[in-house]
Motif scaffolding. Structure first.
Motif, PDB file in Angstrom:
ATOM      1  N   LEU A  29       0.850  -1.188   0.000  1.00 18.78           N
ATOM      2  CA  LEU A  29       0.000   0.000   0.000  1.00 18.78           C
ATOM      3  C   LEU A  29       0.886   1.239   0.000  1.00 18.78           C
ATOM      4  O   LEU A  29       1.807   1.344   0.818  1.00 18.78           O
ATOM      5  CB  LEU A  29      -0.907   0.014   1.237  1.00 18.78           C
ATOM      6  N   PRO A  30       0.639   2.199  -0.889  1.00 15.12           N
ATOM      7  CA  PRO A  30       1.461   3.416  -0.910  1.00 15.12           C
ATOM      8  C   PRO A  30       1.245   4.256   0.351  1.00 15.12           C
ATOM      9  O   PRO A  30       0.105   4.527   0.736  1.00 15.12           O
ATOM     10  CB  PRO A  30       0.981   4.177  -2.144  1.00 15.12           C
ATOM     11  N   ALA A  31       2.325   4.688   0.969  1.00 13.15           N
ATOM     12  CA  ALA A  31       2.249   5.483   2.196  1.00 13.15           C
ATOM     13  C   ALA A  31       1.691   6.877   1.936  1.00 13.15           C
ATOM     14  O   ALA A  31       1.212   7.529   2.862  1.00 13.15           O
ATOM     15  CB  ALA A  31       3.625   5.585   2.848  1.00 13.15           C
ATOM     16  N   ASN A  32       1.748   7.355   0.701  1.00 10.57           N
ATOM     17  CA  ASN A  32       1.266   8.695   0.385  1.00 10.57           C
ATOM     18  C   ASN A  32      -0.100   8.699  -0.290  1.00 10.57           C
ATOM     19  O   ASN A  32      -0.450   9.644  -0.998  1.00 10.57           O
ATOM     20  CB  ASN A  32       2.303   9.440  -0.470  1.00 10.57           C
ATOM     21  N   LEU A  33      -0.877   7.664  -0.029  1.00  5.42           N
ATOM     22  CA  LEU A  33      -2.237   7.585  -0.547  1.00  5.42           C
ATOM     23  C   LEU A  33      -3.033   8.790  -0.059  1.00  5.42           C
ATOM     24  O   LEU A  33      -2.909   9.202   1.091  1.00  5.42           O
ATOM     25  CB  LEU A  33      -2.868   6.289  -0.039  1.00  5.42           C
ATOM     26  N   ARG A  34      -3.851   9.372  -0.955  1.00  3.83           N
ATOM     27  CA  ARG A  34      -4.639  10.566  -0.609  1.00  3.83           C
ATOM     28  C   ARG A  34      -6.114  10.331  -0.913  1.00  3.83           C
ATOM     29  O   ARG A  34      -6.446   9.607  -1.833  1.00  3.83           O
ATOM     30  CB  ARG A  34      -4.133  11.756  -1.410  1.00  3.83           C
ATOM     31  N   GLU A  65       7.445   5.982   8.812  1.00  4.50           N
ATOM     32  CA  GLU A  65       8.431   4.912   8.631  1.00  4.50           C
ATOM     33  C   GLU A  65       8.219   4.151   7.331  1.00  4.50           C
ATOM     34  O   GLU A  65       9.156   3.560   6.794  1.00  4.50           O
ATOM     35  CB  GLU A  65       8.425   3.979   9.838  1.00  4.50           C
ATOM     36  N   ALA A  66       6.999   4.198   6.791  1.00  2.00           N
ATOM     37  CA  ALA A  66       6.711   3.545   5.510  1.00  2.00           C
ATOM     38  C   ALA A  66       6.963   4.484   4.329  1.00  2.00           C
ATOM     39  O   ALA A  66       6.729   4.106   3.184  1.00  2.00           O
ATOM     40  CB  ALA A  66       5.263   3.063   5.488  1.00  2.00           C
ATOM     41  N   GLY A  67       7.448   5.688   4.610  1.00  4.24           N
ATOM     42  CA  GLY A  67       7.768   6.630   3.539  1.00  4.24           C
ATOM     43  C   GLY A  67       6.775   7.754   3.340  1.00  4.24           C
ATOM     44  O   GLY A  67       6.834   8.468   2.343  1.00  4.24           O
ATOM     45  N   GLY A  68       5.865   7.946   4.294  1.00  6.81           N
ATOM     46  CA  GLY A  68       4.919   9.055   4.202  1.00  6.81           C
ATOM     47  C   GLY A  68       5.661  10.385   4.145  1.00  6.81           C
ATOM     48  O   GLY A  68       6.598  10.611   4.904  1.00  6.81           O
TER      49      GLY A  68
END
Length: 174
Positions: free
Chosen positions: A39-44, A69-72
């Protein structure tokens, strides 16, 4: 000619809703598991709020940490130009603000807007947040697009303590 957007089925929409609710409600373990599955950390969402914005705004420390920590991206602003740090400043969430700053949030970052976290904190008379942001190098003389400083905005909102706090703050190069 552009291809039409594919329709999302009810299961996909329900899953997306659950993911954003996990961020709002602080379900850090569930989020971490989903990030581990790709799952992408920067999901909007449809308002441009990232998972990080929702977790930070709602005071969810462990979910905020898991997303970072997941890249957000701590600088990913929503559709109104608000950054997660500004959201934390608005809510007065000191621990979240510290976490965001430790993970690279720009103390004077404005996203696509023109209001810094310091301006937001000052407007709502959040003295401890103002102190934290100033200690991390926030510029009390930074001006928004209309030429207003954090102290100007605080006075306009009727803040009682932060205008004087900002007037007395050390200045860069002083």
């Amino acid at each position: 000619m552009t291809d039409p957007k594919p329709e999302l089925d009810a299961d996909t929409l329900a899953f997306a809703g659950r993911v954003f609710q996990y961020a709002r409600m602080g379900h850090a373990e569930e989020l971490a598991g989903l990030f581990g599955q790709g799952l992408p950390a920067n999901l909007r969402n449809d308002k441009g709020d990232s998972l990080l914005m929702l977790a930070a705004y709602n005071g969810q420390v462990e979910a905020t940490r898991a997303i970072l920590e997941a890249g957000g991206d701590p600088e990913l602003a929503n559709d109104r130009g608000q950054t997660p740090l500004a959201g934390a400043a608005f809510k007065g969430s000191i621990e979240i603000a510290r976490l965001l700053l430790a993970h690279g949030a720009q103390v004077d970052g404005v996203g696509d807007g023109s209001r810094t976290a310091l301006m937001t904190a000052a407007m709502f008379d959040r003295m401890e947040m103002v102190d934290l942001l100033l200690a991390h190098g926030a510029d009390p003389d930074f001006r928004d697009a209309a030429g207003k400083s954090a102290a100007d905005m605080a006075r306009a909102m009727g803040a009682q303590a932060t205008p004087d706090q900002l007037d007395k703050a050390p200045r860069r190069g002083a």
